[in-house]
Design a protein around this motif. Structure first.
Motif, PDB file in Angstrom:
ATOM      1  N   ARG A 163       0.937  -1.170  -0.340  1.00 29.75           N
ATOM      2  CA  ARG A 163       0.420  -0.173  -0.196  1.00 29.75           C
ATOM      3  C   ARG A 163       1.161   1.425  -0.302  1.00 29.75           C
ATOM      4  O   ARG A 163       2.655   1.161   0.233  1.00 29.75           O
ATOM      5  CB  ARG A 163      -0.809   0.092   0.784  1.00 29.75           C
ATOM      6  N   ARG A 238      -5.176   6.260  -1.109  1.00 32.40           N
ATOM      7  CA  ARG A 238      -3.788   4.657  -0.678  1.00 32.40           C
ATOM      8  C   ARG A 238      -4.482   4.083  -2.206  1.00 32.40           C
ATOM      9  O   ARG A 238      -5.684   4.722  -2.601  1.00 32.40           O
ATOM     10  CB  ARG A 238      -4.208   3.853   0.584  1.00 32.40           C
ATOM     11  N   GLY A 240      -3.835   0.268  -3.441  1.00 30.18           N
ATOM     12  CA  GLY A 240      -3.626  -0.937  -3.151  1.00 30.18           C
ATOM     13  C   GLY A 240      -3.013  -1.803  -3.608  1.00 30.18           C
ATOM     14  O   GLY A 240      -3.972  -2.146  -5.099  1.00 30.18           O
TER      15      GLY A 240
END
Length: 279
Positions: A163, A238, A240
């Motif tokens: 991440r 974020r 991932g």
């Protein structure tokens, strides 16, 4: 008649229970895997680490990587836990593979320079108590950007979860024939083996060779892995990446235009070597 109504009611209950079970299994497969980062006291001090023409700036629980002559243009950054691992249940359809074990306690114990490479070393602790070493490395890749590799020490771990930070309002484009078509934010993008195929609800599937995206921040990420992967773009803060293997090799490009980023992708050949990891 009442007997048949009773059987129909039981069938409806069983169907509802099956649907709920399937939804729960799907949620466990698709929810983000977030690591918890544990640091020694020395890491509370801000430090800079140079490797070739690039620099990693460590700031407490976060870091950013950038070209030394362009400190305002961050190529890759993370805050808190950035690496997790696990074991998956075998399934002929990777899309339906379940998570058997997760390793979400991450320690970062050292940052070492080795020529034009920077090695981040630590351990991952799993829910069953096992401990695995890991190495995440950055390497100077010239004007294109940096090379990124991740390797896990425990060969039984066949899932890797990475991440990294995403700027506020940063838009994501790319992935093969979709490159530049529209913002892929809010999706889970499945990277399949071979030809692209239907990915299921809420996602999109592409071929493994097309695991490349660029952003409105004029940076790009190109996975070199040929196994099943999932890019999670649902979080506005974020990004991932789930890799169905215990290692990853990727390139992170910098540029001033989408055309320059795609030119970097076209010029990059081969897969980087993966560092060895102590158990």
């Amino acid at each position: 008649m009442g007997h048949w109504r009773g059987l129909g009611f039981v069938a409806l209950l069983l169907l509802a229970a099956a649907i709920a079970l399937l939804r729960g299994a799907d949620a466990s497969r698709t929810q983000p895997v977030v690591a918890e980062l544990h640091l020694p006291p020395a890491f509370t001090v801000a430090r800079d680490f140079d490797f070739g023409r690039y620099r990693l700036s460590w700031r407490g629980t976060a870091f950013g990587v950038y070209a030394q002559n362009r400190p305002e243009k961050i190529l890759w950054s993370a805050e808190g836990g950035f690496l997790a691992a696990g074991v998956g249940r075998p399934n002929p359809l990777p899309l339906l593979s379940e998570r058997k074990l997760l390793c979400r306690d991450q320690s970062l114990e050292s940052i070492e320079r080795l020529g034009a490479r920077l090695l981040l070393k630590g351990h991952l602790r799993c829910a069953d108590g096992r401990l695995s070493g890991y190495v995440l490395s950055f390497e100077d890749d010239g004007e294109r950007g940096v090379l990124l590799t991740v390797a896990l020490g425990d060969s039984e771990l066949d899932r890797l979860y990475l991440r990294w930070r995403r700027d506020a309002g940063e838009r994501v484009y790319g992935f093969g024939e979709l490159s530049g078509a529209y913002d892929m934010s809010g999706r889970r993008v499945m990277v399949a083996l071979g030809d692209a195929s239907a990915a299921g609800q809420g996602g999109r599937s592409i071929a493994a060779t097309q695991a490349f995206y660029l952003t409105s921040g004029m940076r790009a990420f190109h996975s070199q892995s040929t196994v099943y992967q999932v890019f999670d773009l649902r979080d506005p803060h974020r990004i991932g990446l789930e890799v169905h293997e215990g290692r990853l090799a990727a390139r992170i490009y910098k540029g001033e235009s989408p055309q320059e980023l795609r030119a970097h992708q076209a010029s990059a050949v081969g897969v980087m070597s993966t560092p060895t990891v102590p158990k």
